[in-house]
Design a protein around this motif. Structure first.
Motif, short mmCIF file in Angstrom:
data_model
loop_
_atom_site.label_atom_id
_atom_site.label_comp_id
_atom_site.label_asym_id
_atom_site.label_seq_id
_atom_site.Cartn_x
_atom_site.Cartn_y
_atom_site.Cartn_z
N ASN A 248 0.79 -1.23 0.00
CA ASN A 248 0.00 0.00 0.00
C ASN A 248 0.83 1.29 0.00
O ASN A 248 0.26 2.37 -0.04
N TYR A 249 2.13 1.17 0.10
CA TYR A 249 2.99 2.35 -0.09
C TYR A 249 3.10 2.60 -1.59
O TYR A 249 2.62 1.80 -2.40
N HIS A 250 3.77 3.67 -1.96
CA HIS A 250 4.00 3.96 -3.38
C HIS A 250 5.42 3.58 -3.77
O HIS A 250 6.35 3.79 -3.00
N GLU A 251 5.52 2.99 -4.94
CA GLU A 251 6.84 2.64 -5.48
C GLU A 251 7.41 3.93 -6.08
O GLU A 251 6.76 4.58 -6.90
N LEU A 252 8.62 4.30 -5.63
CA LEU A 252 9.18 5.61 -6.00
C LEU A 252 10.53 5.49 -6.68
O LEU A 252 11.26 4.51 -6.48
N VAL A 253 10.88 6.50 -7.47
CA VAL A 253 12.28 6.77 -7.83
C VAL A 253 12.52 8.21 -7.42
O VAL A 253 11.83 9.12 -7.89
N ARG B 52 12.68 0.82 9.20
CA ARG B 52 11.49 0.40 9.96
C ARG B 52 10.77 1.61 10.57
O ARG B 52 9.62 1.51 10.98
N LEU B 53 11.48 2.73 10.67
CA LEU B 53 10.88 3.93 11.28
C LEU B 53 10.19 4.80 10.23
O LEU B 53 9.15 5.39 10.48
N GLY B 54 10.80 4.91 9.06
CA GLY B 54 10.22 5.76 8.02
C GLY B 54 11.05 5.66 6.75
O GLY B 54 12.25 5.38 6.81
N SER B 55 10.40 5.92 5.62
CA SER B 55 11.04 5.70 4.31
C SER B 55 12.26 6.60 4.09
O SER B 55 13.17 6.23 3.35
N THR C 277 2.15 14.28 4.67
CA THR C 277 2.67 13.39 3.61
C THR C 277 1.63 12.33 3.22
O THR C 277 1.38 12.14 2.02
N PRO C 278 0.97 11.65 4.19
CA PRO C 278 -0.07 10.68 3.77
C PRO C 278 -1.16 11.34 2.93
O PRO C 278 -1.62 10.78 1.95
N TRP C 279 -1.56 12.58 3.30
CA TRP C 279 -2.58 13.26 2.50
C TRP C 279 -2.11 13.42 1.06
O TRP C 279 -2.83 13.15 0.10
N ALA C 280 -0.85 13.88 0.89
CA ALA C 280 -0.34 14.15 -0.46
C ALA C 280 -0.33 12.87 -1.30
O ALA C 280 -0.80 12.86 -2.45
N TYR C 281 0.17 11.77 -0.72
CA TYR C 281 0.20 10.51 -1.49
C TYR C 281 -1.21 10.00 -1.77
O TYR C 281 -1.49 9.51 -2.86
N ASN C 282 -2.11 10.14 -0.79
CA ASN C 282 -3.49 9.67 -1.00
C ASN C 282 -4.19 10.50 -2.05
O ASN C 282 -4.94 9.97 -2.88
O1 C5P Z 1 7.54 5.98 5.39
P1 C5P Z 1 6.90 7.13 6.08
O2 C5P Z 1 6.26 6.74 7.38
O3 C5P Z 1 7.78 8.31 6.24
O4 C5P Z 1 5.73 7.61 5.13
C1 C5P Z 1 4.75 8.51 5.57
C2 C5P Z 1 3.50 8.32 4.73
O5 C5P Z 1 3.74 8.72 3.38
C3 C5P Z 1 3.03 6.90 4.63
O6 C5P Z 1 2.18 6.57 5.70
C4 C5P Z 1 2.30 6.90 3.31
O7 C5P Z 1 1.00 7.47 3.47
C5 C5P Z 1 3.12 7.86 2.47
N1 C5P Z 1 4.13 7.18 1.64
C6 C5P Z 1 3.73 6.44 0.55
N2 C5P Z 1 4.68 5.82 -0.21
C7 C5P Z 1 5.99 5.94 0.06
C8 C5P Z 1 6.42 6.71 1.17
C9 C5P Z 1 5.46 7.34 1.93
O8 C5P Z 1 2.52 6.32 0.28
N3 C5P Z 1 6.88 5.34 -0.72
#
Ligand code: C5P
Length: 313
Positions: free
Chosen positions: A25-30, A137-140, A183-188
């Motif tokens: 459910n995260y986003h695949e990024l470059v 494990r804490l954040g991307s 950040t979750p708002w922006a990705y959603n």
């Molecule tokens: O990984 P992190 O906890 O910093 O991400 C914060 C939020 O950003 C996630 O909960 C998710 O909503 C969004 N996110 C995402 N895809 C990623 C990184 C972050 O959707 N690759």
């Protein structure tokens, strides 16, 4: 009692491209990430007792589990129970200079500093990749904050490949203090708008026609060509943040008006930045934007690319 002071720099995104939605459910990024000199300071020392105490002079910063720096200390306690028993808890003081909820990875950098600081306090001898695995494990963004410099980040943003370091590129950052973008708002929001374009399995995303490709930017970085780097800035999240936040859109337009190498929003915003070829050019942009937008709520910073992440001073 041992104590350490660490510097935790901010990052900007030179490229942020969303490839699709992952099974988790995260986003695949470059992304292409760059650390800058604007930094928080983190003091950390051992306590005789078994608790984690967090201090910060900025009342907007939470001091409990909702703060990633606190969770970093908790994670170290869980992972290294013997060292925790031997050394006791930690007291952490955050000296914030990086704006909060700004798209500059300030919170992730603080967490990265706590991981590095506890590794030193408890004499654990962890490698950079051990620390980055814990950070993921804490954040991307935490793994990048540990190594810093210039790097490509893929996966959720936690898989880091270093790029050649860049010097002498200046950055003017602008952020409205009262404006925060979740950040979750922006990705959603991005997902709602563009979901129909994406497949769920990352494997199905390869060679999709809408991909921008970071290759030209990476080539410009390898050639240390600041002009081309500035021309190839990219951020998919601008597509949802700029229409939803007219002030950010207006700020970006103001930044673009003054001679610069390139202008973009960083991460999920709302910070906007321009790259500049010299300190003089950066100072000129700073003063011209300030004169055009005298609102005291607008914070402006002049900083420059730096080649490392968290470090001890
Ligand atoms: O990984 P992190 O906890 O910093 O991400 C914060 C939020 O950003 C996630 O909960 C998710 O909503 C969004 N996110 C995402 N895809 C990623 C990184 C972050 O959707 N690759």
């Amino acid at each position: 009692m041992k104590s350490y002071t660490l510097v935790a720099p901010a990052k900007i995104n030179l490229h942020l491209e969303i490839l699709g939605i992952r099974p988790d459910n995260y986003h695949e990024l470059v992304m292409v990430m760059q650390t800058v000199d604007l930094a928080d300071r983190v003091d950390i020392h051992s306590l005789g007792t078994d608790n984690i105490i967090l201090h910060c002079g900025n009342p907007k910063v939470p001091l409990d589990r909702t703060n990633l720096a606190y969770r970093a200390a908790e994670l170290m306690q869980q992972e290294f129970p013997d060292a925790f028993l031997e050394n006791g808890g930690v007291e952490i003081t955050l000296h914030k200079h990086i704006p909060i909820a700004a798209g500059l990875a300030g919170g992730s950098g603080n967490a990265a500093a706590v991981l590095v600081g506890i590794d030193l306090l408890w004499d654990l001898g962890l490698t950079q990749s051990d620390l980055q695995e814990l950070g993921s494990r804490l954040g991307s963004d935490v793994p990048f904050c540990i190594s810093g410099g210039t790097a490509i980040a893929t996966g959720r943003g936690e898989v880091i490949s270093p790029l050649p370091t860049l010097e002498g590129i200046y950055v003017v950052l602008g952020k409205y203090q009262s404006l925060e973008v979740s950040t979750p708002w922006a990705y959603n929001a991005y997902r709602r708008e563009f979901e129909h374009e994406y497949a769920r399995e990352p494997a199905a995303l390869v060679d999709r026609s809408h991909r921008v490709h970071s290759g030209d930017l990476v080539r410009a970085i390898a050639a240390k060509d600041a002009v081309k780097i500035g021309q190839r800035l990219y951020n998919d999240l601008e597509k949802v943040v700029l229409p939803a936040y007219p002030l950010v859109n207006q700020l970006r337009k103001e930044f673009e008006r003054h001679p610069n190498l390139g202008t973009m929003m960083s991460g999920s915003g709302p910070t906007v930045f321009s790259l500049a070829a010299s300190r003089e050019q950066a100072d000129t942009i700073y003063h011209q934007v300030r004169a055009a937008l005298p609102d005291p709520d607008l914070e402006l910073f002049v900083t420059q690319f730096c080649d490392r992440g968290v470090r001890v001073i």
